[in-house]
Design an enzyme around this catalytic site. Structure first.
Site, short mmCIF file in Angstrom:
data_model
loop_
_atom_site.label_atom_id
_atom_site.label_comp_id
_atom_site.label_asym_id
_atom_site.label_seq_id
_atom_site.Cartn_x
_atom_site.Cartn_y
_atom_site.Cartn_z
N HIS A 17 0.84 -1.20 0.00
CA HIS A 17 0.00 0.00 0.00
C HIS A 17 0.88 1.26 0.00
O HIS A 17 2.10 1.16 -0.10
CB HIS A 17 -0.99 -0.02 1.17
CG HIS A 17 -0.34 -0.12 2.52
ND1 HIS A 17 0.45 0.87 3.05
CD2 HIS A 17 -0.35 -1.12 3.44
CE1 HIS A 17 0.87 0.53 4.23
NE2 HIS A 17 0.42 -0.70 4.51
N HIS A 20 4.15 1.52 2.01
CA HIS A 20 5.29 0.78 1.45
C HIS A 20 5.90 1.56 0.28
O HIS A 20 7.11 1.72 0.18
CB HIS A 20 4.85 -0.60 0.95
CG HIS A 20 4.15 -1.41 1.99
ND1 HIS A 20 2.97 -2.07 1.75
CD2 HIS A 20 4.46 -1.66 3.28
CE1 HIS A 20 2.60 -2.70 2.86
NE2 HIS A 20 3.49 -2.47 3.80
N CYS A 136 0.27 -11.43 19.64
CA CYS A 136 -0.61 -11.09 18.52
C CYS A 136 0.05 -11.58 17.24
O CYS A 136 1.15 -11.13 16.88
CB CYS A 136 -0.87 -9.59 18.42
SG CYS A 136 -1.81 -9.17 16.92
N CYS A 139 0.51 -8.73 14.62
CA CYS A 139 1.62 -7.84 14.94
C CYS A 139 2.94 -8.61 14.95
O CYS A 139 4.00 -8.01 14.89
CB CYS A 139 1.48 -7.23 16.34
SG CYS A 139 0.17 -6.05 16.55
N CYS A 160 -5.89 -7.51 20.74
CA CYS A 160 -4.81 -6.60 20.36
C CYS A 160 -5.37 -5.18 20.22
O CYS A 160 -6.43 -4.98 19.63
CB CYS A 160 -4.20 -7.04 19.03
SG CYS A 160 -3.02 -5.86 18.37
N HIS A 163 -5.11 -4.53 16.29
CA HIS A 163 -5.88 -5.35 15.37
C HIS A 163 -7.27 -5.73 15.88
O HIS A 163 -8.11 -6.18 15.12
CB HIS A 163 -5.12 -6.63 15.03
CG HIS A 163 -3.87 -6.36 14.26
ND1 HIS A 163 -2.66 -6.21 14.88
CD2 HIS A 163 -3.66 -6.17 12.94
CE1 HIS A 163 -1.74 -5.96 13.97
NE2 HIS A 163 -2.32 -5.92 12.78
N LYS A 317 -6.45 9.15 10.17
CA LYS A 317 -5.70 7.96 9.79
C LYS A 317 -6.37 7.33 8.59
O LYS A 317 -7.59 7.34 8.47
CB LYS A 317 -5.74 6.96 10.95
CG LYS A 317 -4.37 6.67 11.54
CD LYS A 317 -4.50 5.68 12.67
CE LYS A 317 -3.73 4.42 12.31
NZ LYS A 317 -3.50 3.55 13.46
N LYS A 320 -9.28 1.23 5.56
CA LYS A 320 -10.26 0.69 4.63
C LYS A 320 -11.67 1.03 5.09
O LYS A 320 -12.55 1.30 4.29
CB LYS A 320 -10.10 -0.83 4.54
CG LYS A 320 -8.81 -1.26 3.88
CD LYS A 320 -8.98 -1.42 2.38
CE LYS A 320 -7.66 -1.83 1.76
NZ LYS A 320 -7.46 -1.31 0.42
ZN ZN Z 1 -1.90 -6.91 16.68
#
Ligand code: ZN
Length: 704
Positions: A17, A20, A136, A139, A160, A163, A317, A320
């Site tokens: 994305h 990167h 996690c 992570c 998490c 997440h 932020k 999606k």
């Molecule tokens: Zn996580």
């Protein structure tokens, strides 16, 4: 002299994305600027391919972990080629993969060295113990109490904070790295080398984290729990912790622990590296990594530079669920690569978060590139074609014409402009060296503005009418052309294609990428040489046209849905007034619970296991969530669910649900709903509770 720059290697459990792309652009720009100065440079990017998360993703997709990694890597390769960042385009030197056999060899070597080493406090750096705690998978990180959310119901695992997924309970024998013994040594490094972690704000964060006390780090898992990874040397029942193996890639890539790589690249030749990282993974790079290297007796990296994150134009932020992400395929389709590179480097102030929106990108491209640099280039070259027979004009004004030139308002002292541009070059290179790209580009654009001003003041089109002013005209156009030569050298690392284009149009051979900017000397643009064919460098982007194309191509985001609704909500359209679909038991209620059905009737209902990929609210529809659900088909289903009052969209991501897959599609609020999510209906208000599974189930599995 050599130089080594790295991006992080990206975890191969998801597709590339903007984040990167951005780090790669920065690394690529730095690499090109070093090469331009004649410094032998090595540029690494790649993928981190081990760990439980990839093992699980592979299982889900019915692939082996290596096949799963190959699949993600193929996307990365396509992406880097499309954006001119691969080797073929003069970009990275290696796309590093942690599944390479030489990597296994080098990692094992560093492990062995650490295993033999004593910490600064005289203890064994690696010891065997028992790990008890939470992990996690997404992570790839162990979580301490302040890093997870306690479960709502007793007995359930914590989740998490990043997440929102449930953590894995780990209780097993594990090798530990005695990180707790390295706090003082690390602090001494941060103190003595203020540039080791950049910028200062990040360095302060890291220092206060280390001052807070370091805990030993579990660096292996039992092979029976995680098999996809590098085996621990001499103890194959254990697999190395994915971060331990991943960080070491920076040295294995250039030959640490493998003779063939050593010969092909050269560890001593290129190490230490400059590491570029996002601020979210700074701790791994600025704390764990140097500690591993200290234990292994390997020189520390040159510096770890943490950049900020891209936010949307409103400073939120990107996610999606908010629908405010920047899609790489949209960028690729609608924007020149150099405009994207320029925008990335111009808009993000070093170390801070930046804002990225398609409209902002169009505006910058039009103002700075089409109207700015591109226009300066094309107007200069066109006038040289028109007034100077397509040849670089003469720079000097002879004694007898000086007075005339002065009368036309032209500064006859050429050193005014050459002095200005020489000073700008110094400032530009200084800012560039400090990675203050945004500031450096501002300096370069002060040159563009200055030259534009010189042309506007001199009015070459008027000078051309006067035979006596031929020399004045020539001198003005020479200055502009020479400034363009300088700019194409200075800006080459940022915009390689466009600068090459300007260079060629000036009639120059070779590449501005091989000219040392510090060696540029005013007046070296050869007079009387024919210029090349003049073509537009940055065509202006039609904002309305491109934005409407982009809006039609991408998924409906919150902002765009508002527009769509406003159009659809015209009087007479009752559809927008329709009640939200009842996704729970109310429809079943209508059927009546007392009447029996045949098994064949039930079989008509195609119930499938689905996994929520994204969830977002629909403006002006308080009850509706727009879900994208993977039901094991090629494309995810778009399903509307009337659960918005009871479920936060973010919390639904990744959740397994039951989908009625053969429900006739229907349109609600302008969106097609391709199925229905099954939920229980609780109490009088009919509070929906989504049906789910407590065991692992693959997407698309049928319920019978
Ligand atoms: Zn996580």
């Amino acid at each position: 002299m050599t130089f080594y720059v790295t991006t992080p290697i990206y975890y191969a459990n998801s597709l590339p994305h903007l984040g990167h792309l951005y780090t790669m652009i920065v690394a690529d720009t730095i690499a090109r600027s070093k090469r331009q100065k004649g410094i032998e440079t090595y540029f690494l990017t790649g993928t981190d391919e081990h760990g439980i998360n990839i093992e699980r993703a592979a299982q889900k997709a019915g692939r082996t972990p290596k096949e799963q990694a190959d699949y993600v890597v193929s996307y990365y390769k396509k992406m880097t080629a499309a954006f001119g960042l691969d080797t073929a385009h003069g970009g990275y030197d290696i796309f590093m993969r942690t599944t390479e056999p030489f990597h296994y060899q080098g990692v094992s070597e560093l492990w062995r060295r650490c295993a033999k080493a004593k910490t600064p406090k005289g203890n064994e750096a690696i010891y065997k113990g028992h790990y008890e705690g939470w992990f996690c998978a997404a992570c790839a990180e162990y979580k301490t109490e302040d890093e997870y959310r306690k479960p709502a119901t007793e007995g359930a695992p914590p989740t998490c904070l990043i997440h929102d997924t449930e953590l894995d309970r780990i209780s097993e024998d594990s090798y530990f790295f005695r990180l707790s013994d390295y706090g003082e040594a690390l602090l001494a490094i941060y103190e003595n080398q203020p540039d080791f972690v950049r910028p200062d704000s990040r360095r302060n964060e890291v220092m206060s984290f280390v001052r807070g006390g370091l805990q030993d780090l579990a660096i292996s898992r039992l092979k029976t729990s995680v098999s996809w990874g590098v085996p621990v040397p001499d103890d194959p029942d254990h697999t190395m912790y994915v971060w331990f193996d991943a960080l070491i890639n920076y040295i294995t890539a250039i030959g640490f622990g493998n003779e063939e790589r050593q010969k092909a690249v050269g560890f001593e030749k290129f190490w230490p590296a400059l590491h570029l990282v996002g601020k979210d993974i700074l701790r791994f790079h600025a704390v764990y990594w140097p500690a591993f290297l200290l234990a292994g007796g390997v020189q520390l990296p040159k510096a770890i530079v943490a950049h900020g994150m891209w936010l949307d134009p409103n400073g939120r932020k990107m996610s999606k669920t908010l629908g405010n992400t920047i899609e790489l395929d949209v960028l690729e389709k609608h924007f020149p690569v150099d405009a994207i590179r320029y925008f990335c480097l111009r808009e993000m102030v070093f170390g801070q978060d930046g804002r990225f929106g398609y409209e902002g990108l169009i505006d910058r491209t039009n103002s700075d590139l089409a109207n700015g640099l591109g226009n300066l280039s094309s107007r200069t070259l066109k006038m040289i074609s028109l007034y100077c027979d397509g040849r670089i004009p003469t720079r000097h004004i002879s004694e007898d014409k000086i007075l005339l030139a002065k009368r036309s308002g032209v500064d006859t002292d050429e050193t005014t402009v050459s002095g200005f541009i020489e000073l700008a070059r110094e400032q530009y290179l200084q800012q560039f060296e400090s990675l203050n790209f945004s500031r450096a580009l501002e300096v370069a654009w002060s040159v563009v503005a200055r030259i534009d001003g010189i042309i506007s003041d001199a009015k070459p089109w008027n000078l051309a009418k006067d035979d006596e002013q031929k020399q004045t005209l020539a001198a003005v156009l020479y200055r502009s052309a020479e400034a363009l030569r300088w700019l194409s050298v200075l800006l080459f690392p940022v915009m390689p294609q466009a600068c090459q284009e300007i260079w060629t149009q000036l009639g120059l051979s070779g590449s501005p990428g091989s000219i040392e900017p510090g060696q540029l000397t005013w007046g070296q643009l050869e007079e009387a040489k024919a210029i090349g064919e003049v073509r537009p460098i940055f065509p202006r982007i039609d904002k309305n046209k491109i934005m409407s194309e982009i809006n039609n191509e991408t998924e409906p985001s919150a902002a765009r849905a508002t527009v769509a609704d406003a159009v659809e909500g015209a009087p007479g359209k009752t559809e927008t007034q329709a009640p939200p679909p009842t996704q729970h038991a109310t429809e079943a209620d209508a059927v009546g619970v007392t009447s029996f059905i045949e098994i064949g009737d039930f079989a008509k209902v195609d119930l499938r296991v689905g996994q929520v990929l994204s969830a977002e609210r629909i403006p002006k529809a308080d009850k509706l969530l727009l879900l994208k659900i993977d039901v094991g088909e090629e494309q995810p289903r778009q399903v509307l669910a009337g659960i918005a009052e009871y479920y936060e969209p973010e919390k639904l991501i990744d959740r397994k649900v039951v989908v009625v897959a053969n429900l006739k599609p229907r349109k609600l609020r302008g969106y097609e709903s391709q199925g229905m999510v099954v939920a229980a209906s609780i109490g009088e208000e009919g509070r929906p509770v989504i049906a789910t599974f407590t065991e692992e189930v693959p997407n698309g599995a049928r319920l019978k």
